[in-house]
Write a protein that holds these residues in place. Structure first.
Motif, PDB file in Angstrom:
ATOM      1  N   ARG A 131      -8.562   2.499  -2.936  1.00  0.00           N
ATOM      2  CA  ARG A 131      -8.179   1.089  -2.812  1.00  0.00           C
ATOM      3  C   ARG A 131      -8.728   0.483  -1.520  1.00  0.00           C
ATOM      4  N   ASP A 132      -8.621   1.200  -0.431  1.00  0.00           N
ATOM      5  CA  ASP A 132      -8.956   0.641   0.868  1.00  0.00           C
ATOM      6  C   ASP A 132     -10.435   0.720   1.211  1.00  0.00           C
ATOM      7  N   THR A 133     -11.168   1.683   0.629  1.00  0.00           N
ATOM      8  CA  THR A 133     -12.576   1.881   0.998  1.00  0.00           C
ATOM      9  C   THR A 133     -13.523   1.886  -0.186  1.00  0.00           C
ATOM     10  N   GLY A 134     -13.031   2.204  -1.387  1.00  0.00           N
ATOM     11  CA  GLY A 134     -13.894   2.316  -2.557  1.00  0.00           C
ATOM     12  C   GLY A 134     -14.592   3.648  -2.674  1.00  0.00           C
ATOM     13  N   CYS A 135     -14.300   4.599  -1.779  1.00  0.00           N
ATOM     14  CA  CYS A 135     -14.986   5.894  -1.832  1.00  0.00           C
ATOM     15  C   CYS A 135     -14.161   6.961  -1.133  1.00  0.00           C
ATOM     16  N   LEU A 136     -14.571   8.225  -1.320  1.00  0.00           N
ATOM     17  CA  LEU A 136     -13.926   9.342  -0.643  1.00  0.00           C
ATOM     18  C   LEU A 136     -14.819  10.569  -0.736  1.00  0.00           C
ATOM     19  N   LEU A 192     -10.596  -1.563 -14.832  1.00  0.00           N
ATOM     20  CA  LEU A 192      -9.414  -0.845 -15.315  1.00  0.00           C
ATOM     21  C   LEU A 192      -8.203  -1.080 -14.422  1.00  0.00           C
ATOM     22  N   THR A 193      -8.425  -1.310 -13.142  1.00  0.00           N
ATOM     23  CA  THR A 193      -7.318  -1.531 -12.211  1.00  0.00           C
ATOM     24  C   THR A 193      -7.084  -3.011 -11.938  1.00  0.00           C
ATOM     25  N   GLY A 194      -7.712  -3.874 -12.704  1.00  0.00           N
ATOM     26  CA  GLY A 194      -7.521  -5.305 -12.500  1.00  0.00           C
ATOM     27  C   GLY A 194      -7.934  -5.773 -11.125  1.00  0.00           C
ATOM     28  N   GLY A 195      -8.916  -5.111 -10.521  1.00  0.00           N
ATOM     29  CA  GLY A 195      -9.396  -5.498  -9.204  1.00  0.00           C
ATOM     30  C   GLY A 195      -8.659  -4.860  -8.046  1.00  0.00           C
ATOM     31  N   TYR A 196      -7.654  -4.031  -8.349  1.00  0.00           N
ATOM     32  CA  TYR A 196      -6.920  -3.351  -7.266  1.00  0.00           C
ATOM     33  C   TYR A 196      -7.856  -2.422  -6.493  1.00  0.00           C
ATOM     34  N   VAL A 197      -8.789  -1.772  -7.211  1.00  0.00           N
ATOM     35  CA  VAL A 197      -9.881  -1.019  -6.595  1.00  0.00           C
ATOM     36  C   VAL A 197     -11.161  -1.795  -6.872  1.00  0.00           C
ATOM     37  N   LYS A 198     -11.987  -1.971  -5.865  1.00  0.00           N
ATOM     38  CA  LYS A 198     -13.240  -2.688  -6.020  1.00  0.00           C
ATOM     39  C   LYS A 198     -14.406  -1.702  -6.145  1.00  0.00           C
ATOM     40  N   ALA A 199     -15.370  -2.062  -6.983  1.00  0.00           N
ATOM     41  CA  ALA A 199     -16.586  -1.254  -7.079  1.00  0.00           C
ATOM     42  C   ALA A 199     -17.278  -1.214  -5.721  1.00  0.00           C
ATOM     43  N   GLY A 200     -17.707  -0.032  -5.316  1.00  0.00           N
ATOM     44  CA  GLY A 200     -18.316   0.134  -4.001  1.00  0.00           C
ATOM     45  C   GLY A 200     -19.783  -0.245  -3.979  1.00  0.00           C
ATOM     46  N   MET A 201     -20.184  -0.990  -2.962  1.00  0.00           N
ATOM     47  CA  MET A 201     -21.588  -1.361  -2.771  1.00  0.00           C
ATOM     48  C   MET A 201     -22.310  -0.256  -2.003  1.00  0.00           C
ATOM     49  N   HIS A 202     -23.586  -0.069  -2.322  1.00  0.00           N
ATOM     50  CA  HIS A 202     -24.368   0.945  -1.630  1.00  0.00           C
ATOM     51  C   HIS A 202     -25.854   0.650  -1.760  1.00  0.00           C
ATOM     52  N   GLU A 203     -26.647   1.312  -0.917  1.00  0.00           N
ATOM     53  CA  GLU A 203     -28.098   1.225  -0.976  1.00  0.00           C
ATOM     54  C   GLU A 203     -28.676   2.557  -0.488  1.00  0.00           C
ATOM     55  N   VAL A 204     -29.929   2.807  -0.821  1.00  0.00           N
ATOM     56  CA  VAL A 204     -30.655   3.966  -0.296  1.00  0.00           C
ATOM     57  C   VAL A 204     -31.876   3.428   0.424  1.00  0.00           C
ATOM     58  N   TYR A 235       0.844  -1.182   0.000  1.00  0.00           N
ATOM     59  CA  TYR A 235       0.000   0.000   0.000  1.00  0.00           C
ATOM     60  C   TYR A 235       0.887   1.242   0.000  1.00  0.00           C
ATOM     61  N   PRO A 236       0.416   2.383  -0.538  1.00  0.00           N
ATOM     62  CA  PRO A 236       1.181   3.619  -0.453  1.00  0.00           C
ATOM     63  C   PRO A 236       1.484   3.953   1.006  1.00  0.00           C
ATOM     64  N   THR A 237       2.524   4.738   1.208  1.00  0.00           N
ATOM     65  CA  THR A 237       2.970   5.058   2.561  1.00  0.00           C
ATOM     66  C   THR A 237       1.850   5.620   3.406  1.00  0.00           C
ATOM     67  N   HIS A 238       1.010   6.495   2.781  1.00  0.00           N
ATOM     68  CA  HIS A 238      -0.046   7.146   3.542  1.00  0.00           C
ATOM     69  C   HIS A 238      -1.359   6.416   3.308  1.00  0.00           C
ATOM     70  N   SER A 239      -1.420   5.150   3.703  1.00  0.00           N
ATOM     71  CA  SER A 239      -2.632   4.368   3.495  1.00  0.00           C
ATOM     72  C   SER A 239      -3.769   4.926   4.331  1.00  0.00           C
ATOM     73  N   PHE A 240      -4.958   4.861   3.764  1.00  0.00           N
ATOM     74  CA  PHE A 240      -6.154   5.318   4.468  1.00  0.00           C
ATOM     75  C   PHE A 240      -6.501   4.349   5.585  1.00  0.00           C
ATOM     76  N   ARG A 241      -6.957   4.860   6.699  1.00  0.00           N
ATOM     77  CA  ARG A 241      -7.305   4.021   7.830  1.00  0.00           C
ATOM     78  C   ARG A 241      -8.810   4.031   8.047  1.00  0.00           C
ATOM     79  N   THR A 242      -9.348   2.920   8.450  1.00  0.00           N
ATOM     80  CA  THR A 242     -10.785   2.801   8.677  1.00  0.00           C
ATOM     81  C   THR A 242     -11.073   2.545  10.144  1.00  0.00           C
TER      82      THR A 242
END
Length: 350
Positions: free
Chosen positions: A93-98, A324-336, A19-26
């Motif tokens: 990469r880590d969350t699928g959103c921002l 496009l990223t070969g699965g490195y980023v995953k499509a984000g799931m959501h609902e309303v 992961y990049p040095t400044h990985s996002f934390r959850t």
């Protein structure tokens, strides 16, 4: 917003890179902070520590300021901007959103858009049906409630996935088609020639809304510009040329696609207005809504209520970015879905 993109994967060794040095934390938010609240960061970046601060704020969804990247687009490169791009890529990469803050996007533009769309969705069904284009597969104009059936209602794999989720993060399983209306409005340049006429059809302008083209185009173009900048940042953060994604966005059938629901007819406690799903496009962007109800799943499986600060936008990865990223980023799931806040409302618009 939808982009039709040519498939392209990252370098074959990308999946093996750390992961990049400044990985996002959850991390879980502090006890005095509601789940889904965002941490904001305003102003330019002065040092690498600023990137650490916004990425390691302890909030599930930090806010990234695009202003430094806009200077980068004008040729003002800096190490801090490169690190910011790495942080954006890591967040996707880590969350699928921002969440982003874009100085080009004004709150008053969002308010004008919300005001007009609320008036539109409050119209009678016969009035809205005049704007439906089923012959074009509803790719422009209005899409009536009960038209779109989420995959999770019929696909055994999706249903099994939902049942395997922890109870506190479990998606709702709708009982049929989504009870929401949608409106599709094209934004961005159209190709001179296309094999996909229904994806590039002429726009539908509702009667009695003379301001419609100006309001929709103004707001849509600003959100498209924000997506363009985030796509550049993600490319830089992944070690690709800045235009690796944006060159494939050119002339795509980008959509401004607001949704609304009649709560007088659909207001039960466990009502789902848009069933658990991912989007097929590249990136989906949302402005700040006046009502809650959008929930997303982070890559670690946590369900988060989206809360967008005033003047900010929310972005989630779509299936095309995953490809496009070969699965490195995953499509984000959501609902309303229904919330206690929407119980007393007549119209729900998101």
């Amino acid at each position: 917003m939808t982009q039709v993109l040519q498939q392209r994967c990252l370098p074959a060794d990308m999946a093996q890179q750390p992961y990049p040095t400044h990985s996002f934390r959850t991390n879980d938010p502090p006890a005095d902070q509601s789940t889904g609240e965002v941490a904001s960061h305003s102003g330019g970046l002065s040092a690498a520590s600023d990137v650490d601060r916004i990425c390691n704020s302890g909030s599930p969804l930090p806010t990234f300021d695009l202003a430094p990247m806009l200077a980068f687009e004008r040729g003002q490169r800096s190490e801090a901007v490169e690190q910011l791009c790495q942080a954006v890529a890591a967040c996707l990469r880590d969350t699928g959103c921002l969440v982003i803050s874009d100085p080009r996007v004004k709150a008053e533009d969002n308010m004008a858009f919300l005001d007009m769309m609320e008036r539109y969705f409050a119209q009678s069904t016969p009035a809205k049906m005049k704007d439906a284009r089923p012959d074009l597969h509803f790719q422009v104009g209005a899409t009536p409630e009960g038209t779109e059936t989420p995959k999770c209602t019929v696909d055994p794999t999706s249903i099994a996935s939902i049942h395997s989720q922890p109870a506190e993060h479990r998606a709702r399983v709708p009982q049929g088609a989504d009870p929401k209306w949608r409106y599709m409005w094209r934004i961005g340049e159209r190709p001179a020639q296309t094999r996909y006429a229904e994806l590039n059809a002429e726009p539908v302008v509702p009667a009695n809304f003379p301001e419609w083209p100006a309001v929709m185009t103004t707001w849509g173009n600003k959100m498209l510009a924000a997506v363009h900048t985030v796509a550049q940042m993600a490319a830089v953060g992944f070690g690709l040329p800045p235009d690796a994604f944006t060159e494939r966005m050119a002339y795509g059938p980008h959509l401004l696609a607001p949704t609304g629901a009649d709560l007088e007819a659909h207001n039960s406690l466990n009502m789902c207005y848009a069933g658990y799903h991912y989007d097929l496009n590249f990136l989906t962007i949302h402005g700040k809504s006046r009502f809650p109800g959008l929930f997303v799943w982070l890559r670690d499986g946590k369900r988060v209520a989206v809360k967008i600060p005033a003047g900010c936008l929310f972005i989630q990865a779509g299936k095309q970015l995953e490809w496009l990223t070969g699965g490195y980023v995953k499509a984000g799931m959501h609902e309303v879905g229904h919330t206690t806040f929407t119980s007393h409302l007549r119209l729900f618009f998101l």
